[in-house]
Design an enzyme around this catalytic site. Structure first.
Site, PDB file in Angstrom:
ATOM      1  CE  LYS A  86      64.051  16.599   3.481  1.00 31.78           C
ATOM      2  NZ  LYS A  86      65.176  17.173   4.224  1.00 31.78           N
ATOM      3  CG  ASP A 135      66.699  20.696  -2.603  1.00 29.92           C
ATOM      4  OD1 ASP A 135      67.682  20.378  -1.812  1.00 29.92           O
ATOM      5  OD2 ASP A 135      67.479  21.630  -3.703  1.00 29.92           O
TER       6      ASP A 135
END
Length: 411
Positions: A86, A135
């Site tokens: 990410k 998340d």
């Protein structure tokens, strides 16, 4: 040795009736993800402090146990010290957003290098706030990018995100807001607050009227695929990729499709069985939202709504959609931590191994194995999307800390 020597894994495997193996990648998909846009992302990201390609690890003993020719695992656990792939997406989207916005505010073209080195640009960036729901891993990347480029950051997490992941985001200077409900509800809250406060949403999921930033996020992800292909000894025959909203999977699929439509690998999208929005959508033939708590151990994949940009690529680009139970993720985390003789130990987080789990399950299932064309000469590629991004949870699930596994004491 065969795949039956590994933990038994039951998968739900749906062969995509809309898949195409002959259609060209095409202009519409190139407007979402393309080689020229990847070149721009690569030029920017490779100049960031601490950039280095992550390792591509061969696992020959695991390949023999599965009954295939080769297994390669792209380990994203060292990416910029953030522990996941990410880092490539959220931070790159922050950089692109700031360049666009500051070019308007300062009435001059602001470059990626200006964000790092121009004092006036950095001062102006301090008046901008970026935000997102997460998340864990995407929010960490956005917070890290905001800190690197000098803007403010507010991150929203939902009810079941661990305190460890909250602390990891706060370590990069972001203000973290915990909401009630699931991930998709936290997305809605972040969007509403951003509108009220004139903040900028850096989301990894796209929806009507919100496409540019998620496209930038996905484009950043493709650098990981480019690194993997450059390091592979041979083009893979199969790629299994885990998915949340689908942006990561679409970035991988698009990379291979654009470069060689006829020879692209069999592409399988894998989700947790409790949050399988892409699988449900594929069965329906159109995007379908999965509601409820989406309570899966694979927290980074706990998403109920498909990214529309991702669907544009995966609807015809994915050969199959699979789901796996949480227990399969734990089994593969332990398998990688305590490898077969000859393979290195790998620290893989709970959201990193769904693709590998589905491949093991497919090799154990005669119907899935035949449908996917898996055989003794298959060359499998996996993307290990995270390491121990929640160290306490990792140690609990594996029975050893990440440090012990890396030191060879996880056995």
């Amino acid at each position: 040795m065969t795949s039956t020597s590994l933990a038994p894994i039951a998968i739900d495997c749906f062969i995509n009736p809309a898949r195409t193996r002959t259609e060209a990648y095409g202009a519409a998909r190139s407007a979402i993800l393309s080689a020229p846009a990847l070149g721009e992302a690569q030029a920017a990201i490779t100049r960031w402090p601490g950039y280095a390609p992550t390792p591509l690890t061969a696992l020959p003993a695991l390949a023999r146990a599965m009954g295939v020719a080769s297994v390669h695992y792209k380990d994203e656990g060292t990416r910029f010290g953030l522990g996941s792939f990410k880092a490539l997406g959220g931070a790159y989207a922050v950089a692109r957003l700031l360049c666009r916005e500051l070019s308007v505010r300062l009435a001059r073209l602001v470059s990626f290098d200006d964000l790092l080195h121009d004092a006036a640009v950095r001062a102006a960036a301090g008046a901008i706030t970026v935000t997102c729901a997460t998340d864990g891993n995407h929010g960490r990347s956005v917070a890290w990018g905001a800190q690197m480029f000098g803007c403010a950051c507010v991150i929203y997490i939902h009810a079941t995100v661990s305190e460890g992941r909250r602390a990891a985001i706060e370590a990069y200077g972001a203000r973290v807001v915990r909401t009630s409900g699931n991930y998709d509800q936290s997305v809605q809250q972040a969007d509403a607050d951003a509108r009220a406060q004139a903040w900028f949403v850096i989301s990894d999921t796209s929806y009507p009227g919100y496409m540019e930033v998620p496209r930038d996020v996905m484009q950043g992800y493709q650098l990981m695929v480019h690194e993997a292909v450059a390091a592979l000894p041979e083009w893979p025959t199969h790629v299994f990729v885990q998915a949340g909203v689908g942006g990561f999977a679409a970035a991988v699929c698009a990379y291979f499709w654009e470069r060689d439509a006829a020879r692209r690998p069999v592409f399988v999208v894998v989700e947790p069985e409790r949050a399988a929005c892409l699988l449900v959508s594929a069965r329906a033939g159109h995007p379908v939202a999965v509601t409820g708590e989406l309570d899966t151990l694979m927290a980074g994949l706990a998403c109920g709504e498909v990214s529309l940009l991702a669907w544009e690529i995966l609807a015809h680009g994915a050969d199959a959609f699979c789901s796996v139970p949480d227990a399969a993720a734990v089994a593969l985390m332990r398998q990688l931590a305590r490898p077969l003789p000859g393979d290195p130990a790998i620290v893989a987080g709970e959201s990193a191994v769904a693709g590998l789990a589905a491949a093991v399950g497919a090799m154990q299932d005669a119907n899935a194995r035949a449908a996917l064309g898996l055989a003794a000469d298959s060359r499998l590629l996996f993307f290990g999307s995270e390491a121990d991004t929640d160290p306490a949870l990792y140690a609990q699930l594996v029975g050893a800390s990440a440090a012990a596994v890396r030191a060879g004491a996880g056995a």
